[in-house]
Write an enzyme that holds these catalytic residues in place. Structure first.
Site, PDB file in Angstrom:
ATOM      1  N   ASP A  13     -12.815   9.255   9.735  1.00 65.97           N
ATOM      2  CA  ASP A  13     -12.506   8.356   8.619  1.00 65.97           C
ATOM      3  C   ASP A  13     -13.146   6.989   8.894  1.00 65.97           C
ATOM      4  O   ASP A  13     -13.319   6.601  10.052  1.00 65.97           O
ATOM      5  CB  ASP A  13     -10.993   8.209   8.561  1.00 65.97           C
ATOM      6  CG  ASP A  13     -10.474   7.665   7.259  1.00 65.97           C
ATOM      7  OD1 ASP A  13     -10.000   8.451   6.429  1.00 65.97           O
ATOM      8  OD2 ASP A  13     -10.524   6.422   7.092  1.00 65.97           O
ATOM      9  N   GLY A  31      -1.148   1.981   5.298  1.00 67.99           N
ATOM     10  CA  GLY A  31      -2.437   2.416   4.735  1.00 67.99           C
ATOM     11  C   GLY A  31      -2.348   3.694   3.914  1.00 67.99           C
ATOM     12  O   GLY A  31      -3.134   4.620   4.155  1.00 67.99           O
ATOM     13  N   HIS A  62      -2.751   6.898   9.603  1.00 59.91           N
ATOM     14  CA  HIS A  62      -2.216   5.551   9.851  1.00 59.91           C
ATOM     15  C   HIS A  62      -0.696   5.499  10.038  1.00 59.91           C
ATOM     16  O   HIS A  62      -0.189   4.473  10.476  1.00 59.91           O
ATOM     17  CB  HIS A  62      -2.568   4.608   8.692  1.00 59.91           C
ATOM     18  CG  HIS A  62      -4.045   4.384   8.525  1.00 59.91           C
ATOM     19  ND1 HIS A  62      -4.856   3.962   9.559  1.00 59.91           N
ATOM     20  CD2 HIS A  62      -4.850   4.525   7.439  1.00 59.91           C
ATOM     21  CE1 HIS A  62      -6.096   3.855   9.108  1.00 59.91           C
ATOM     22  NE2 HIS A  62      -6.123   4.197   7.837  1.00 59.91           N
ATOM     23  N   ASP A 114     -14.128   8.558   3.286  1.00 63.24           N
ATOM     24  CA  ASP A 114     -14.451   7.189   2.862  1.00 63.24           C
ATOM     25  C   ASP A 114     -15.625   6.609   3.655  1.00 63.24           C
ATOM     26  O   ASP A 114     -16.037   5.471   3.449  1.00 63.24           O
ATOM     27  CB  ASP A 114     -13.222   6.260   2.903  1.00 63.24           C
ATOM     28  CG  ASP A 114     -12.387   6.427   4.143  1.00 63.24           C
ATOM     29  OD1 ASP A 114     -12.855   7.079   5.092  1.00 63.24           O
ATOM     30  OD2 ASP A 114     -11.253   5.897   4.174  1.00 63.24           O
ATOM     31  N   ASP A 148       0.818  -1.227   0.000  1.00 63.87           N
ATOM     32  CA  ASP A 148       0.000   0.000   0.000  1.00 63.87           C
ATOM     33  C   ASP A 148       0.846   1.269   0.000  1.00 63.87           C
ATOM     34  O   ASP A 148       0.349   2.345  -0.314  1.00 63.87           O
ATOM     35  CB  ASP A 148      -0.861   0.058   1.279  1.00 63.87           C
ATOM     36  CG  ASP A 148      -2.050  -0.872   1.196  1.00 63.87           C
ATOM     37  OD1 ASP A 148      -2.308  -1.412   0.115  1.00 63.87           O
ATOM     38  OD2 ASP A 148      -2.706  -1.056   2.246  1.00 63.87           O
ATOM     39  N   TYR A 175     -12.165   7.770  -1.585  1.00 61.83           N
ATOM     40  CA  TYR A 175     -11.717   7.169  -2.847  1.00 61.83           C
ATOM     41  C   TYR A 175     -12.734   7.378  -3.964  1.00 61.83           C
ATOM     42  O   TYR A 175     -12.484   6.993  -5.096  1.00 61.83           O
ATOM     43  CB  TYR A 175     -11.379   5.684  -2.604  1.00 61.83           C
ATOM     44  CG  TYR A 175     -10.395   5.590  -1.460  1.00 61.83           C
ATOM     45  CD1 TYR A 175      -9.039   5.835  -1.682  1.00 61.83           C
ATOM     46  CD2 TYR A 175     -10.816   5.388  -0.140  1.00 61.83           C
ATOM     47  CE1 TYR A 175      -8.139   5.843  -0.622  1.00 61.83           C
ATOM     48  CE2 TYR A 175      -9.931   5.403   0.916  1.00 61.83           C
ATOM     49  CZ  TYR A 175      -8.589   5.627   0.671  1.00 61.83           C
ATOM     50  OH  TYR A 175      -7.707   5.664   1.711  1.00 61.83           O
ATOM     51  N   HIS A 194     -11.796   4.253   8.566  1.00 61.94           N
ATOM     52  CA  HIS A 194     -10.774   3.399   9.181  1.00 61.94           C
ATOM     53  C   HIS A 194     -10.344   3.982  10.529  1.00 61.94           C
ATOM     54  O   HIS A 194     -10.261   5.204  10.676  1.00 61.94           O
ATOM     55  CB  HIS A 194      -9.553   3.291   8.261  1.00 61.94           C
ATOM     56  CG  HIS A 194      -9.888   2.720   6.908  1.00 61.94           C
ATOM     57  ND1 HIS A 194     -10.064   3.508   5.793  1.00 61.94           N
ATOM     58  CD2 HIS A 194     -10.115   1.448   6.523  1.00 61.94           C
ATOM     59  CE1 HIS A 194     -10.375   2.737   4.755  1.00 61.94           C
ATOM     60  NE2 HIS A 194     -10.423   1.486   5.175  1.00 61.94           N
TER      61      HIS A 194
HETATM   62 ZN   LIG Z   1      -9.816   5.587   5.488  1.00 57.61          ZN
END
Ligand SMILES: [Zn+2]
Length: 393
Positions: free
Chosen positions: A176, A149, A141, A280, A100, A319, A178
């Site tokens: 986010d 990430g 991240h 996201d 990634d 994204y 995540h």
């Molecule tokens: Zn994210």
């Protein structure tokens, strides 16, 4: 949507060289351009002050990142894999610079520019209060010596550390999808930064690692972002995780967000706020599984802006680029006191908003797995944790 009548000074971090650096990131080519063009299309840059990132040295990144990690990026960041020796490749793996987070032409410039953008945002609010918007930032991240990430530099941690030089308590809120693992990890033992992360939590969903395995209130810890992960030592109860499930709607998210943050405000009493506005979480995102809209998400941003504290708004994941641009343009409008018309004005990237050319996003029809029982239990547990902070203060 309520628009604040009294508007604080607002700064937007933007510069041509930063845009160029951002466009070298393999995952985000063209996104910043789309976002900033939409902000300009709505004439919002006339309602705020545009500031270019201030000069930043590599040593400024060492407040969080390790010397060895930064040295490796400076020396080999621009290299292709086949230009590295086997031992250098091994070192790149050790720093997470693979999969990634590959090395790419322009990486050192990107890392330094991203750090500079969020350090400048922090400096701006320290100097003049108000709101600083940095849609280039939000790389939650990245760890001290490991990229993760798509994140190579943790500009958020650098920003928070700078704010801590001037403010006693700083709140970090992460929207986010995540979990904000890199930021949480950096302040896991601190009572001066409260980290609050709202995210999808499911086995196997990124980042999914266990930074500090714990058990609490008989809850088992199944990975990064678990509700049982609450901070430790002096930082115990100053880490807040709000794990959410697929199909989350605007209405449920607003209820959870405002309930948690109203408790946070009264028990932590922050002097400044950093809000990561990862996009996201939006419906239509290729990695997301929530049913949120840009207008719904921005109601939560508005809730925080209404506190009128010195505030830095940062970007993050996202994204589906047109939807990301819509969300961050709406947030920019909120900060400057402007309600945006639904018809997207014609501009250089107009074609990306085909076929309806509207700001409004309709959600996918997916079931909401966040039952009212689940949400009530979640809020009760989190509110129980806050009572420990009240009791110790
Ligand atoms: Zn994210």
């Amino acid at each position: 949507m309520a628009i604040c009548s009294e508007v604080q000074p607002v700064v937007l971090i933007r510069s041509p060289s930063l845009l160029q650096a951002f466009n070298t990131h393999p995952k985000y080519k063209g996104r910043a351009d789309l976002v900033l063009s939409l902000i300009s299309a709505y004439d919002l840059d006339k309602k705020l002050r545009v500031v270019a990132p201030q000069k930043t040295e590599w040593r400024d990144l060492l407040t969080f990142h390790s010397q060895a990690y930064i040295d490796f990026i400076r020396s080999h960041g621009n290299s292709e894999d086949d230009e590295l020796s086997p031992s250098q490749l091994e070192e790149a793996d050790m720093y997470g610079l693979n999969y990634d987070c590959p090395l790419f032409e322009g990486l050192p410039h990107f890392v330094l520019g991203t750090a500079a953008s969020s350090l400048t945002a922090a400096e701006v609010v320290v100097q003049s209060g108000g709101v600083a918007l940095n849609w280039y930032g939000g790389w939650h991240h990245a760890h001290r010596d490991e990229a993760s990430g798509f994140c190579y530099v943790n500009d958020i941690v650098l920003c928070l550390l700078k704010l801590l030089d001037h403010y006693e308590r700083v709140l970090y809120v992460d929207m986010d999808i995540h979990h904000g693992d890199g930021v949480e990890e950096a302040f896991y033992h601190s009572s001066r930064v409260m980290t609050v992360s709202f995210h999808k939590h499911a086995p196997g969903f990124f980042p999914g690692k266990c930074p500090s395995p714990v058990t609490f209130n008989n809850l088992s810890f199944i990975g990064s972002g678990d509700m049982a992960s609450i901070g430790s030592g002096p930082g115990q109860f100053f880490t807040v995780n709000v794990p959410l499930k697929d199909g989350l709607t605007d209405r449920t998210f607003h209820k959870v967000f405002t309930r948690v943050l109203s408790d946070v405000k009264s028990c932590f009493q922050p002097s400044a706020v950093v809000l990561q506005c990862g996009a996201d979480m939006l419906s239509g995102d290729p990695v997301g599984t929530f049913s949120l809209t840009p207008h719904g998400m921005s109601d939560n941003v508005d809730y925080v802006l209404a506190w009128k504290l010195p505030t830095v708004l940062l970007g993050g994941g996202g994204y589906n680029f047109p939807n990301t641009a819509k969300f961050w343009a709406i947030c920019t409008g909120l900060a400057t006191g402007q309600k945006l018309i639904n018809e997207i004005p014609e501009h250089s990237h107009y074609e990306h908003y085909s076929p309806d050319f509207e700001l409004l996003v309709t959600t996918r029809n997916r079931p909401d797995d966040n039952t009212s029982e689940y949400i009530d239990e979640l809020l009760e547990t989190i509110s129980g944790n806050f009572s420990n902070i009240y009791e110790s203060s």
